[in-house]
Scaffold this active site. Structure first.
Site, PDB file in Angstrom:
ATOM      1  N   ASP A   9       0.871  -1.173   0.000  1.00 26.94           N
ATOM      2  CA  ASP A   9       0.000   0.000   0.000  1.00 26.94           C
ATOM      3  C   ASP A   9       0.918   1.237   0.000  1.00 26.94           C
ATOM      4  O   ASP A   9       2.119   1.126   0.281  1.00 26.94           O
ATOM      5  CB  ASP A   9      -0.868  -0.027   1.268  1.00 26.94           C
ATOM      6  CG  ASP A   9      -1.596   1.274   1.492  1.00 26.94           C
ATOM      7  OD1 ASP A   9      -2.294   1.729   0.573  1.00 26.94           O
ATOM      8  OD2 ASP A   9      -1.447   1.853   2.593  1.00 26.94           O
ATOM      9  N   ASP A  11      -0.234   5.194   0.780  1.00 25.21           N
ATOM     10  CA  ASP A  11      -0.515   6.227   1.781  1.00 25.21           C
ATOM     11  C   ASP A  11      -0.649   5.614   3.170  1.00 25.21           C
ATOM     12  O   ASP A  11      -1.492   4.738   3.393  1.00 25.21           O
ATOM     13  CB  ASP A  11      -1.788   6.991   1.401  1.00 25.21           C
ATOM     14  CG  ASP A  11      -1.600   7.728   0.089  1.00 25.21           C
ATOM     15  OD1 ASP A  11      -0.659   8.524   0.000  1.00 25.21           O
ATOM     16  OD2 ASP A  11      -2.378   7.479  -0.854  1.00 25.21           O
TER      17      ASP A  11
HETATM   18  C1  XBP Z   1      -5.335   6.229   0.786  1.00 30.33           C
HETATM   19  C2  XBP Z   1      -6.346   7.145   0.231  1.00 30.33           C
HETATM   20  C3  XBP Z   1      -6.020   8.090  -0.858  1.00 30.33           C
HETATM   21  C4  XBP Z   1      -5.376   9.392  -0.525  1.00 30.33           C
HETATM   22  C5  XBP Z   1      -5.684  10.432  -1.585  1.00 30.33           C
HETATM   23  O1  XBP Z   1      -4.779   5.460  -0.256  1.00 30.33           O
HETATM   24  O2  XBP Z   1      -7.486   7.058   0.602  1.00 30.33           O
HETATM   25  O3  XBP Z   1      -7.244   8.428  -1.381  1.00 30.33           O
HETATM   26  O4  XBP Z   1      -5.836   9.842   0.713  1.00 30.33           O
HETATM   27  O5  XBP Z   1      -5.288  10.066  -2.856  1.00 30.33           O
HETATM   28  P1  XBP Z   1      -3.886   4.108  -0.004  1.00 30.33           P
HETATM   29  P2  XBP Z   1      -6.099  10.601  -4.160  1.00 30.33           P
HETATM   30  O6  XBP Z   1      -4.683   2.997  -0.639  1.00 30.33           O
HETATM   31  O7  XBP Z   1      -2.567   4.334  -0.708  1.00 30.33           O
HETATM   32  O8  XBP Z   1      -3.709   3.926   1.469  1.00 30.33           O
HETATM   33  O9  XBP Z   1      -6.577  11.978  -3.890  1.00 30.33           O
HETATM   34  O10 XBP Z   1      -5.067  10.568  -5.273  1.00 30.33           O
HETATM   35  O11 XBP Z   1      -7.240   9.643  -4.409  1.00 30.33           O
HETATM   36 MG    MG Z   2      -3.027   3.187   3.268  1.00 30.03          MG
END
Ligand code: XBP
Ligand code: MG
Length: 236
Positions: A9, A11
């Site tokens: 993953d 973020d």
């Molecule tokens: C976590 C998220 C992402 C970001 C924003 O993603 O919910 O939406 O907060 O990104 P991950 P965008 O699966 O990597 O944990 O604005 O580009 O959607």
């Molecule tokens: Mg995440």
């Protein structure tokens, strides 16, 4: 089954991108569009329940600015806000302002040396992933990841298992040959839904969430090396 690939993953797992990366980028996009919306840390922590930036904007507008959400051009506004937000995010991340979390870089390097296949399964956009890897891991490092499954390449975002199923199909591997690394309940649910054994590293947003079904719940990836991940995977 032998471990063949790691699926990361982004973020919250590779880096703490949310509060100091995505949040200010959203706020800059709102200001640029002349909206008086401003997401502070507490509100943003709550909004993280909704995965995906466009989905998060829609959810917020429906609850806090229903007149805006009812505008006939609302869909286009959301797309425009998200494009602007993505530009701001890449500018910010491109400065190297957001470091990788402890243990992430060394695990990726160790896995590469061991011949493990590397991939990404994220809700954010592919451009955002590349910007983070290039600035905070190493120039050219986005190419180390054989599959970067991102954003809108599937219909349903996490906690739906779609992005992980898509990643498995691209890798051509069965779920038990992989190990997912996640930071949130939504991410764990998505990975487990695709049948992939998963290790969780918690952060400030996720430490109180329910991680039933995870192989391990760790403070960060500095707490394990690759040999320990192999052992956890084998015991699954
Ligand atoms: C976590 C998220 C992402 C970001 C924003 O993603 O919910 O939406 O907060 O990104 P991950 P965008 O699966 O990597 O944990 O604005 O580009 O959607
Ligand atoms: Mg995440």
């Amino acid at each position: 089954m032998t471990l063949r690939a790691l699926i990361f993953d982004v973020d919250g797992t590779l880096a703490d991108t949310e509060q100091d990366g995505h949040r200010p980028a959203f706020n800059a996009a709102f200001a640029e569009a002349g909206l008086s919306w401003a997401w502070d840390e507490t509100l943003y922590g709550e909004l993280l329940r909704v995965t995906g930036g466009k989905e998060r904007i829609r959810y917020y507008a429906a609850g806090h600015d229903p007149a805006c959400a009812a505008r006939p051009d609302f869909d286009e506004l959301v797309r425009q806000l998200h494009r602007t937000k993505t530009r701001h995010y890449q500018e910010l991340v491109g400065t190297g302002a957001i470091p990788l979390r402890p243990g992430v870089a060394s695990l990726i390097l160790e896995a590469r040396s061991a011949g493990l296949r590397l991939s990404i399964a994220t809700t954010t956009t592919r451009e955002n992933v590349s910007a983070l890897l290039e600035a905070s891991l190493a120039p050219g490092s986005a190419a180390w990841f054989e599959v970067i499954a991102a954003g809108d390449c599937v219909a349903e975002k996490k906690p739906a298992p779609d992005i992980y199923r898509y990643t498995l199909a691209q890798l051509g591997l069965p779920a038990p040959a992989c190990l997912a690394l996640e930071d949130s309940w939504q991410g764990l649910t998505a990975a487990l839904g695709a049948g992939i054994p998963t290790v969780v590293t918690v952060n400030d947003h996720s430490r109180d969430q329910d991680f039933s079904g995870a192989l391990a719940v760790l403070p960060d990836l500095g707490a394990v090396d690759l040999a320990q991940l192999f052992r956890l995977h084998q015991a699954a």
